[in-house]
Motif scaffolding. Structure first.
Motif, short mmCIF file in Angstrom:
data_model
loop_
_atom_site.label_atom_id
_atom_site.label_comp_id
_atom_site.label_asym_id
_atom_site.label_seq_id
_atom_site.Cartn_x
_atom_site.Cartn_y
_atom_site.Cartn_z
N ILE A 104 0.84 -1.20 0.00
CA ILE A 104 0.00 0.00 0.00
C ILE A 104 0.88 1.25 0.00
O ILE A 104 0.67 2.18 -0.79
CB ILE A 104 -0.95 0.00 1.22
N ASN A 107 2.82 1.62 -3.43
CA ASN A 107 1.90 1.95 -4.52
C ASN A 107 1.38 3.38 -4.38
O ASN A 107 1.18 4.07 -5.39
CB ASN A 107 0.72 0.98 -4.56
N ALA A 108 1.14 3.83 -3.17
CA ALA A 108 0.65 5.20 -2.96
C ALA A 108 1.70 6.21 -3.41
O ALA A 108 1.35 7.25 -3.98
CB ALA A 108 0.30 5.42 -1.49
N ASN A 111 1.68 5.61 -7.56
CA ASN A 111 0.44 5.84 -8.30
C ASN A 111 -0.49 6.88 -7.71
O ASN A 111 -1.49 7.22 -8.32
CB ASN A 111 -0.34 4.53 -8.44
N THR A 116 -4.36 4.01 -5.71
CA THR A 116 -4.04 2.86 -4.86
C THR A 116 -5.28 2.39 -4.11
O THR A 116 -5.53 1.19 -4.00
CB THR A 116 -2.91 3.21 -3.88
N SER A 117 -6.06 3.33 -3.62
CA SER A 117 -7.29 3.00 -2.90
C SER A 117 -8.24 2.20 -3.78
O SER A 117 -8.79 1.18 -3.35
CB SER A 117 -7.96 4.30 -2.42
N GLN A 119 -7.46 0.55 -6.61
CA GLN A 119 -6.83 -0.69 -7.09
C GLN A 119 -6.86 -1.79 -6.03
O GLN A 119 -7.13 -2.95 -6.33
CB GLN A 119 -5.38 -0.41 -7.48
N VAL A 127 -5.26 4.43 3.13
CA VAL A 127 -4.08 4.46 2.26
C VAL A 127 -3.22 5.67 2.60
O VAL A 127 -1.99 5.56 2.70
CB VAL A 127 -4.50 4.49 0.76
N SER A 131 0.58 5.37 3.95
CA SER A 131 1.67 5.95 3.14
C SER A 131 2.50 6.92 3.96
O SER A 131 3.71 7.04 3.75
CB SER A 131 1.12 6.61 1.89
#
Length: 134
Positions: A104, A107-108, A111, A116-117, A119, A127, A131
């Motif tokens: 998480i 990816n945050a 992206n 991310t949330s 996906q 998220v 992060s």
């Protein structure tokens, strides 16, 4: 402590969790795990406390092939019959495994929080908090 199997690593189980059962559904993989942990002798009498049962805890791990991975962990509880002191193994805070929290967080950063949330099907505020922590 024993070493993890490749399956336990794939599912994102914590190092001291042992896989007990797997159940595959169309959208979800349900796992049961138990904590590989032994209580310490009690300070009052030097004896190992008696087992008082298990407390279930549910965690999400990283998705596999777009299936959610849910892990039900049985956390053993022990209590000394003489002084009443309790012992239980430590579990990760929150409702996500360490592996999933790392995914998480990374990816945050790559992206963005909203992407991310969507996906990973995790609330946007969660998220954002993860992060910041990672």
């Amino acid at each position: 402590m024993r070493s993890q199997t490749s399956k336990e690593m794939l599912y994102g189980l914590e190092p001291n969790w042992q896989l007990v059962k797997e159940e595959f559904g169309p959208d979800v993989v349900k796992l049961e795990a138990q904590v590989d942990w032994q209580p310490q002798p009690c300070a009052c009498n030097g004896r190992v406390p008696h087992k008082q049962g298990d407390a279930p805890h549910c965690y999400r791990s990283a998705p596999i092939h777009e299936r959610q991975v849910l892990i039900m962990v049985r956390r053993p509880k022990y209590r000394c019959p003489q002084c009443g002191a309790g012992q239980s193994p430590e579990l990760p805070p929150g409702k996500f495994t360490s592996k999933f929290r790392q995914i998480i967080g990374s990816n945050a950063l790559k992206n963005g929080i909203t992407a991310t949330s969507e996906q990973l099907a995790v609330e946007r505020t969660t998220v954002a908090r993860i992060s910041r922590e990672e």
